[in-house]
Design a protein around this motif. Structure first.
Motif, PDB file in Angstrom:
ATOM      1  N   ARG A   1       0.842  -1.193   0.000  1.00 55.27           N
ATOM      2  CA  ARG A   1       0.000   0.000   0.000  1.00 55.27           C
ATOM      3  C   ARG A   1       0.881   1.248   0.000  1.00 55.27           C
ATOM      4  O   ARG A   1       2.065   1.188   0.262  1.00 55.27           O
ATOM      5  N   ASN A   2       0.270   2.345  -0.268  1.00 55.48           N
ATOM      6  CA  ASN A   2       0.940   3.650  -0.204  1.00 55.48           C
ATOM      7  C   ASN A   2       2.135   3.785  -1.149  1.00 55.48           C
ATOM      8  O   ASN A   2       3.122   4.418  -0.812  1.00 55.48           O
ATOM      9  N   THR A   3       2.043   3.168  -2.312  1.00 52.12           N
ATOM     10  CA  THR A   3       3.135   3.290  -3.281  1.00 52.12           C
ATOM     11  C   THR A   3       2.776   4.204  -4.440  1.00 52.12           C
ATOM     12  O   THR A   3       3.596   4.412  -5.328  1.00 52.12           O
ATOM     13  N   HIS A   4       1.582   4.790  -4.434  1.00 49.62           N
ATOM     14  CA  HIS A   4       1.151   5.612  -5.567  1.00 49.62           C
ATOM     15  C   HIS A   4       2.053   6.822  -5.795  1.00 49.62           C
ATOM     16  O   HIS A   4       2.188   7.283  -6.918  1.00 49.62           O
ATOM     17  N   ARG A   5       2.723   7.331  -4.758  1.00 49.18           N
ATOM     18  CA  ARG A   5       3.624   8.483  -4.933  1.00 49.18           C
ATOM     19  C   ARG A   5       5.080   8.105  -4.660  1.00 49.18           C
ATOM     20  O   ARG A   5       5.923   8.962  -4.441  1.00 49.18           O
ATOM     21  N   PHE A   6       5.353   6.819  -4.689  1.00 53.65           N
ATOM     22  CA  PHE A   6       6.689   6.320  -4.378  1.00 53.65           C
ATOM     23  C   PHE A   6       7.770   7.006  -5.212  1.00 53.65           C
ATOM     24  O   PHE A   6       8.771   7.479  -4.688  1.00 53.65           O
ATOM     25  N   SER A   7       7.571   7.062  -6.531  1.00 51.21           N
ATOM     26  CA  SER A   7       8.586   7.650  -7.411  1.00 51.21           C
ATOM     27  C   SER A   7       8.850   9.107  -7.059  1.00 51.21           C
ATOM     28  O   SER A   7      10.010   9.537  -6.969  1.00 51.21           O
ATOM     29  N   GLU A   8       7.780   9.874  -6.850  1.00 57.78           N
ATOM     30  CA  GLU A   8       7.953  11.290  -6.494  1.00 57.78           C
ATOM     31  C   GLU A   8       8.722  11.446  -5.192  1.00 57.78           C
ATOM     32  O   GLU A   8       9.595  12.301  -5.078  1.00 57.78           O
ATOM     33  N   VAL A   9       8.397  10.620  -4.207  1.00 57.58           N
ATOM     34  CA  VAL A   9       9.046  10.730  -2.903  1.00 57.58           C
ATOM     35  C   VAL A   9      10.531  10.401  -3.004  1.00 57.58           C
ATOM     36  O   VAL A   9      11.388  11.122  -2.476  1.00 57.58           O
ATOM     37  N   VAL A  10      10.853   9.321  -3.704  1.00 52.16           N
ATOM     38  CA  VAL A  10      12.265   8.928  -3.860  1.00 52.16           C
ATOM     39  C   VAL A  10      13.044  10.009  -4.599  1.00 52.16           C
ATOM     40  O   VAL A  10      14.132  10.415  -4.176  1.00 52.16           O
ATOM     41  N   LEU A  11      12.482  10.497  -5.708  1.00 57.18           N
ATOM     42  CA  LEU A  11      13.194  11.494  -6.508  1.00 57.18           C
ATOM     43  C   LEU A  11      13.292  12.835  -5.785  1.00 57.18           C
ATOM     44  O   LEU A  11      14.305  13.528  -5.895  1.00 57.18           O
ATOM     45  N   LEU A  12      12.267  13.198  -5.008  1.00 54.53           N
ATOM     46  CA  LEU A  12      12.342  14.432  -4.222  1.00 54.53           C
ATOM     47  C   LEU A  12      13.396  14.314  -3.126  1.00 54.53           C
ATOM     48  O   LEU A  12      14.182  15.237  -2.912  1.00 54.53           O
ATOM     49  N   ALA A  13      13.439  13.184  -2.442  1.00 59.00           N
ATOM     50  CA  ALA A  13      14.450  12.992  -1.396  1.00 59.00           C
ATOM     51  C   ALA A  13      15.856  13.094  -1.979  1.00 59.00           C
ATOM     52  O   ALA A  13      16.734  13.771  -1.418  1.00 59.00           O
TER      53      ALA A  13
END
Length: 192
Positions: free
Chosen positions: A108-120
């Motif tokens: 669950r909660n992976t819908h924004r995974f890419s954005e979060v990783v790239l923002l970090a």
């Protein structure tokens, strides 16, 4: 209304050079003096840092702060994604592939995974490069104080709580993400 000019002036007259650099950075990106009521001032709370506080009561519905796009855009998730797609498209592809694997596994909660990783990653790069666009801003961010980064002996204080299992699960997840994105065969070469 004295707006941004008043706030930036109060930051510049402080003793903190990081905040002074932040004020100069913000001043270069603001084209108007609108957006901040005169009832908001910069404050410092010991052991917590700097923030804004109301000088007088603020009614429900009052606009206290409007942050111009030029201030928030350099550290937005969309900007991080756009820059990563231009600079390291292979890495973006790896992040997307990993996201799809997590979705297939039912995470669950992976819908924004890419954005979060790239923002970090973007914030780390901005923080580490004194010439980066948003360095004056990210340099003022406090280091994270979350159980995931606590020393083992401090984490053990949570052993009898539900938070302990959540932190351990999160740590395992984080290790798997790092292992998938930054394999032992070596880091991804970033273009200069």
């Amino acid at each position: 209304r004295q707006g941004w000019a008043r706030l930036l002036s109060s930051i510049r007259t402080g003793r903190n050079s990081e905040l002074s650099s932040l004020a100069d950075w913000a001043a270069k990106r603001i084209s108007t003096n609108d957006g901040l009521t005169s009832r908001v001032v910069l404050t410092h709370t010991p052991h917590m840092g700097y923030g804004l506080a109301a000088e007088s009561p603020i009614k429900m519905g009052d606009v206290i702060l409007q942050v111009p796009r030029a201030i928030w855009e350099p550290v937005s998730a969309q900007n991080a994604v756009d820059l990563a797609q231009k600079r390291v498209p292979q890495f973006v592809g790896q992040v997307e592939t990993l996201k799809q694997q997590f979705i297939k596994q039912g995470n669950r909660n992976t819908h924004r995974f890419s954005e979060v990783v790239l923002l970090a990653l973007h914030i780390l790069f901005e923080r580490g490069d004194p010439n980066a666009v948003a360095h004056p801003y990210v340099n003022t961010l406090a280091p994270p104080d979350i159980p995931l980064f606590w020393p083992k002996e401090d984490l053990e204080a949570l052993a009898s709580t539900s938070a302990y299992k959540a932190v351990r699960d999160h740590a395992a997840f984080t290790r798997s993400v790092f292992g998938a994105l930054l394999p032992p065969s070596g880091p991804i070469t970033l273009p200069s």
